[in-house]
Structures are given as C-alpha cells and as structure tokens.
Scaffold this motif. Structure first.
Motif, PDB file in Angstrom:
ATOM      1  N   CYS A  16       0.848  -1.192   0.000  1.00 52.81           N
ATOM      2  CA  CYS A  16       0.000   0.000   0.000  1.00 52.81           C
ATOM      3  C   CYS A  16       0.886   1.245   0.000  1.00 52.81           C
ATOM      4  CB  CYS A  16      -0.902  -0.018   1.236  1.00 52.81           C
ATOM      5  SG  CYS A  16      -2.063   1.354   1.329  1.00 52.81           S
ATOM      6  N   SER A  17       0.639   2.141  -0.936  1.00 55.90           N
ATOM      7  CA  SER A  17       1.406   3.391  -0.989  1.00 55.90           C
ATOM      8  C   SER A  17       0.716   4.443  -0.131  1.00 55.90           C
ATOM      9  CB  SER A  17       1.502   3.881  -2.429  1.00 55.90           C
ATOM     10  OG  SER A  17       0.230   4.309  -2.890  1.00 55.90           O
ATOM     11  N   ILE A  18       1.400   5.544   0.086  1.00 52.47           N
ATOM     12  CA  ILE A  18       0.792   6.658   0.818  1.00 52.47           C
ATOM     13  C   ILE A  18      -0.438   7.155   0.070  1.00 52.47           C
ATOM     14  CG2 ILE A  18       1.128   9.022   1.615  1.00 52.47           C
ATOM     15  CD1 ILE A  18       4.115   8.308   1.945  1.00 52.47           C
ATOM     16  N   ALA A  19      -0.341   7.280  -1.252  1.00 55.86           N
ATOM     17  CA  ALA A  19      -1.474   7.753  -2.056  1.00 55.86           C
ATOM     18  C   ALA A  19      -2.683   6.831  -1.897  1.00 55.86           C
ATOM     19  CB  ALA A  19      -1.077   7.867  -3.520  1.00 55.86           C
ATOM     20  N   THR A  20      -2.448   5.524  -1.896  1.00 59.56           N
ATOM     21  CA  THR A  20      -3.534   4.567  -1.715  1.00 59.56           C
ATOM     22  C   THR A  20      -4.132   4.685  -0.320  1.00 59.56           C
ATOM     23  OG1 THR A  20      -2.495   3.054  -3.280  1.00 59.56           O
ATOM     24  CG2 THR A  20      -4.156   2.119  -1.809  1.00 59.56           C
ATOM     25  N   GLU A  46       6.520  11.869  -3.687  1.00 60.21           N
ATOM     26  CA  GLU A  46       6.874  10.502  -3.296  1.00 60.21           C
ATOM     27  C   GLU A  46       5.671   9.660  -2.876  1.00 60.21           C
ATOM     28  OE1 GLU A  46      10.836  10.222  -1.017  1.00 60.21           O
ATOM     29  OE2 GLU A  46      10.012  12.184  -0.471  1.00 60.21           O
ATOM     30  N   TRP A  47       4.504  10.276  -2.711  1.00 57.82           N
ATOM     31  CA  TRP A  47       3.339   9.582  -2.159  1.00 57.82           C
ATOM     32  C   TRP A  47       2.946   8.341  -2.945  1.00 57.82           C
ATOM     33  CZ3 TRP A  47      -0.646  13.896  -0.533  1.00 57.82           C
ATOM     34  CH2 TRP A  47      -0.102  14.644   0.516  1.00 57.82           C
ATOM     35  N   SER A  48       2.985   8.391  -4.262  1.00 55.10           N
ATOM     36  CA  SER A  48       2.535   7.234  -5.047  1.00 55.10           C
ATOM     37  C   SER A  48       3.570   6.111  -5.055  1.00 55.10           C
ATOM     38  CB  SER A  48       2.175   7.641  -6.473  1.00 55.10           C
ATOM     39  OG  SER A  48       3.300   8.183  -7.123  1.00 55.10           O
TER      40      SER A  48
END
Length: 67
Positions: A16-20, A46-48
């Motif tokens: 899981c990414s930060i964006a997710t 960098e979020w994705s």
C-alpha cells in the motif's frame, strides 16, 4: 498488515502506498496536508511510490488558517 495513522491502528493491504492510504481515508482532503512516516516528512511527489511497511507510524497533518 498494520500501520498506525495519527495514533489509530489500521489494517491495510501489503504494498500500500501513501497515495492509496489517503484514498482509503475519504474524510481527509488531499490538498493542504503533509505526511510523515516514522517522523520523516514525505514529499507529495513521493506519495505514489512510497510503500508502507508493517509497523509504520504515519502522521497526517492538516494545514489550518489563523492569525
């Protein structure tokens, strides 16, 4: 896997990414926030690509106006 978001434990999918993660928290606006993981500020660019790992401590900070 478990991560802590603003002192609340959440169960999320592996990779899981930060964006997710932010998509999973619909009550948060995407604009006007900052994200830190384990007390390290993560830039929006960098979020994705930044994947969360078991035990990460995520702090989401909302900007406020004041004077």
């Amino acid at each position: 896997m478990e991560v802590t978001v603003n002192q609340e434990t959440l169960e999320i999918q592996e990779n899981c990414s930060i964006a997710t993660l932010l998509d999973l928290l619909p009550h948060l606006p995407v604009k006007g926030i900052a994200v830190a993981i384990n007390q390290q500020l993560i830039t929006r660019s960098e979020w994705s690509g930044r994947k969360l790992v078991q035990g990460d401590k995520v702090m989401i900070i909302k900007a406020t106006q004041g004077g």
